[in-house]
Design a protein around this motif. Structure first.
Motif, PDB file in Angstrom:
ATOM      1  N   TYR A  16       0.750  -1.067   0.263  1.00 40.77           N
ATOM      2  CA  TYR A  16      -0.041   0.019  -0.040  1.00 40.77           C
ATOM      3  C   TYR A  16       0.839   1.073   0.104  1.00 40.77           C
ATOM      4  CZ  TYR A  16      -4.508  -2.524   0.859  1.00 40.77           C
ATOM      5  OH  TYR A  16      -5.642  -3.093   0.548  1.00 40.77           O
ATOM      6  N   ILE A  19       1.818   1.878  -3.571  1.00 42.44           N
ATOM      7  CA  ILE A  19       0.293   2.401  -4.224  1.00 42.44           C
ATOM      8  C   ILE A  19       0.138   3.677  -4.173  1.00 42.44           C
ATOM      9  CG2 ILE A  19      -2.025   1.779  -4.585  1.00 42.44           C
ATOM     10  CD1 ILE A  19      -1.274  -1.014  -3.951  1.00 42.44           C
ATOM     11  N   ILE A  22       2.473   5.928  -5.950  1.00 43.19           N
ATOM     12  CA  ILE A  22       1.811   5.650  -7.609  1.00 43.19           C
ATOM     13  C   ILE A  22       0.805   6.687  -7.634  1.00 43.19           C
ATOM     14  CG2 ILE A  22       1.010   4.222  -9.415  1.00 43.19           C
ATOM     15  CD1 ILE A  22       2.987   1.839  -7.748  1.00 43.19           C
ATOM     16  N   LYS A  23       0.014   6.721  -6.860  1.00 46.80           N
ATOM     17  CA  LYS A  23      -1.376   7.319  -7.049  1.00 46.80           C
ATOM     18  C   LYS A  23      -1.169   8.840  -7.003  1.00 46.80           C
ATOM     19  CE  LYS A  23      -4.984   4.631  -4.785  1.00 46.80           C
ATOM     20  NZ  LYS A  23      -5.812   4.251  -3.529  1.00 46.80           N
ATOM     21  N   VAL A  34       4.801   1.980 -14.169  1.00 42.59           N
ATOM     22  CA  VAL A  34       5.315   1.508 -13.072  1.00 42.59           C
ATOM     23  C   VAL A  34       6.196   0.475 -13.608  1.00 42.59           C
ATOM     24  CG1 VAL A  34       4.947  -0.158 -10.999  1.00 42.59           C
ATOM     25  CG2 VAL A  34       3.222   1.613 -11.570  1.00 42.59           C
ATOM     26  N   ALA A  55       1.730  -6.074  -9.408  1.00 44.70           N
ATOM     27  CA  ALA A  55       1.850  -4.792  -9.400  1.00 44.70           C
ATOM     28  C   ALA A  55       0.566  -4.401 -10.575  1.00 44.70           C
ATOM     29  CB  ALA A  55       2.847  -4.340  -9.998  1.00 44.70           C
ATOM     30  N   ARG A  56       0.446  -4.990 -11.556  1.00 48.70           N
ATOM     31  CA  ARG A  56      -0.584  -4.905 -12.605  1.00 48.70           C
ATOM     32  C   ARG A  56      -2.139  -4.844 -11.929  1.00 48.70           C
ATOM     33  NH1 ARG A  56       1.206  -7.558 -17.330  1.00 48.70           N
ATOM     34  NH2 ARG A  56       2.527  -5.586 -17.671  1.00 48.70           N
ATOM     35  N   THR A  59      -3.024  -1.871  -9.359  1.00 47.30           N
ATOM     36  CA  THR A  59      -3.217  -0.620  -9.760  1.00 47.30           C
ATOM     37  C   THR A  59      -4.183  -0.583 -10.867  1.00 47.30           C
ATOM     38  OG1 THR A  59      -1.457  -0.954 -11.414  1.00 47.30           O
ATOM     39  CG2 THR A  59      -0.832  -0.192  -9.374  1.00 47.30           C
ATOM     40  N   ARG A  60      -5.084  -1.809 -11.012  1.00 48.91           N
ATOM     41  CA  ARG A  60      -5.904  -2.038 -12.077  1.00 48.91           C
ATOM     42  C   ARG A  60      -6.723  -0.736 -12.409  1.00 48.91           C
ATOM     43  NH1 ARG A  60      -6.909  -7.699 -13.304  1.00 48.91           N
ATOM     44  NH2 ARG A  60      -5.019  -7.276 -14.492  1.00 48.91           N
ATOM     45  N   LEU A  62      -6.370   2.236 -11.721  1.00 54.15           N
ATOM     46  CA  LEU A  62      -5.919   3.507 -11.845  1.00 54.15           C
ATOM     47  C   LEU A  62      -5.772   3.916 -13.506  1.00 54.15           C
ATOM     48  CD1 LEU A  62      -3.164   3.606  -9.140  1.00 54.15           C
ATOM     49  CD2 LEU A  62      -5.457   4.650  -8.852  1.00 54.15           C
ATOM     50  N   VAL A  65      -2.290   4.723 -15.381  1.00 53.00           N
ATOM     51  CA  VAL A  65      -1.081   3.828 -14.911  1.00 53.00           C
ATOM     52  C   VAL A  65      -0.724   2.575 -15.501  1.00 53.00           C
ATOM     53  CG1 VAL A  65      -0.084   2.699 -12.741  1.00 53.00           C
ATOM     54  CG2 VAL A  65      -1.334   4.884 -12.508  1.00 53.00           C
TER      55      VAL A  65
END
Ligand code: PNS
Length: 160
Positions: A16, A19, A22-23, A34, A55-56, A59-60, A62, A65
């Motif tokens: 988290y 994430i 990344i957000k 990423v 990771a994919r 972050t699906r 977003l 991303v």
């Protein structure tokens, strides 16, 4: 100009804390890729394919991303994707020395590549993939630290 940033890492596994960074990066840039590194000095628990897939999945939701694995130098991956910015999270002073060195090295390799740092919020300052791996290996509860898909993958790795 489309602003594309790479958020690189080993992501063994994504947490988290990752994430969150990344957000934040995605809110500043048009697109975030990423970059899951194959060539890392670390011995990883998860394979490159597993780290990338987790990771994919994580972050699906977003929209701007994407997740990709890369081999070789980060500066080459950044150039190949038409990006010029790398965004990394900074947790505490302990991260600084390493990131300082990495930044110096990367700017020797490509002077035009920019590395920007986003400070982790206090609630994620202690969080690392290694702490998650250790906790999971001892069958501790990681559900507050990683998304459900990662928690499942960890419990499959450390099945009793
Ligand atoms: O999540 P991490 O382990 O701190 O990420 C480190 C990472 C993957 C960003 C770093 O090891 C990296 O950039 N690897 C790619 C190879 C590279 O360019 N190394 C630096 C020059 S030797």
């Amino acid at each position: 100009m489309t602003r594309i940033a790479i958020t690189p890492g080993t992501f063994d596994p994504i947490t988290y804390g990752h994430i969150d960074i990344i957000k934040r990066a995605a809110s500043l840039m048009d697109k975030v890729i990423v970059g899951v590194a194959e060539s890392t000095p670390k011995n990883t628990l998860f394979t490159l394919e597993e780290r990338t897939e987790l990771a994919r999945e994580a972050t699906r939701g977003l929209a701007n991303v994407e997740v990709e694995s890369f081999d070789g130098l980060l500066v080459d991956f950044v150039r190949a994707r038409g990006a010029n910015t790398v965004i990394k999270g900074l947790r505490a002073i302990t991260d600084f020395e390493y990131e300082f060195q990495m930044n110096a090295l990367n700017s020797q390799l490509d002077y035009d590549m920019e590395t920007a740092f986003i400070m982790s919020p206090p609630k994620y300052m202690y969080l690392s993939s290694s702490i998650v791996r250790e906790l999971a290996s001892l069958h501790g509860d990681v559900s507050d630290l990683v998304p459900p898909c990662v928690a499942e993958a960890l419990s499959a790795k450390f099945q009793r």
